[in-house]
Design a protein around this motif. Sequence first.
Motif, short mmCIF file in Angstrom:
data_model
loop_
_atom_site.label_atom_id
_atom_site.label_comp_id
_atom_site.label_asym_id
_atom_site.label_seq_id
_atom_site.Cartn_x
_atom_site.Cartn_y
_atom_site.Cartn_z
N ARG A 1 0.81 -1.23 0.00
CA ARG A 1 0.00 0.00 0.00
C ARG A 1 0.84 1.27 0.00
N LEU A 2 1.58 1.53 1.05
CA LEU A 2 2.38 2.75 1.16
C LEU A 2 3.77 2.33 1.62
N ASP A 3 4.76 2.43 0.74
CA ASP A 3 6.09 1.94 1.12
C ASP A 3 6.80 2.92 2.07
N GLY A 4 7.95 2.51 2.54
CA GLY A 4 8.68 3.32 3.52
C GLY A 4 9.14 4.66 2.98
N TYR A 5 9.52 4.70 1.71
CA TYR A 5 9.95 5.96 1.12
C TYR A 5 8.79 6.96 1.09
N GLN A 6 7.61 6.48 0.67
CA GLN A 6 6.43 7.34 0.61
C GLN A 6 6.02 7.79 2.02
N THR A 7 6.07 6.86 2.96
CA THR A 7 5.71 7.18 4.35
C THR A 7 6.63 8.26 4.90
N CYS A 8 7.93 8.08 4.70
CA CYS A 8 8.91 9.06 5.19
C CYS A 8 8.69 10.42 4.53
N ALA A 9 8.45 10.44 3.24
CA ALA A 9 8.24 11.70 2.52
C ALA A 9 7.01 12.43 3.06
N ILE A 10 5.94 11.70 3.35
CA ILE A 10 4.72 12.32 3.88
C ILE A 10 4.99 12.89 5.28
N ILE A 11 5.71 12.14 6.10
CA ILE A 11 6.05 12.63 7.45
C ILE A 11 6.84 13.93 7.34
N LYS A 12 7.84 13.94 6.49
CA LYS A 12 8.74 15.09 6.39
C LYS A 12 8.07 16.32 5.76
N ARG A 13 7.02 16.10 4.96
CA ARG A 13 6.32 17.24 4.35
C ARG A 13 5.35 17.92 5.31
N HIS A 14 4.98 17.23 6.38
CA HIS A 14 4.02 17.81 7.33
C HIS A 14 4.77 18.73 8.29
N PRO A 15 4.39 20.01 8.38
CA PRO A 15 5.14 20.96 9.21
C PRO A 15 5.30 20.51 10.67
#
Length: 128
Positions: free
Chosen positions: A64-78
């Motif tokens: 569903r959501l790989d680690g790269y995507q998960t990390c990118a979403i975390i880092k984009r959230h202020p």
Amino acid sequence: MTDTVQTPRKVLVVDDSQTVRRSAELFLRQGGHEVLLAEDGFEALAKIHDFAPDLVFCDILMPRLDGYQTCAIIKRHPRHAALPVVMLSSKDGVFDIARGRMVGSEQHLTKPFTREQLLDAVQRHTSP
């Protein structure tokens, strides 16, 4: 690793393998840390929002959501941009490590990892 006592931290372990989650949980609890577990990136994002962990260990290869995507979403959230993310993977190639860095991860640990590697990462990335 030195035998210094670490400040207890809240650590989220994200991995689709129950074996990996449980071994990481055991190692981290032995180090005195509070541990949250998630099976995939979507569950991880909800737990990050609800529980505000001090550090995230995140598997790369997940459905569903790989680690790269998960990390990118975390880092984009202020609110969570400064949250340290350590990638976990059985893949340790230059490309895999570089891709993790590109999405904002602080470190890459190759599985199988040791208790010392996990506790060292917590200390390194959560120390004041």
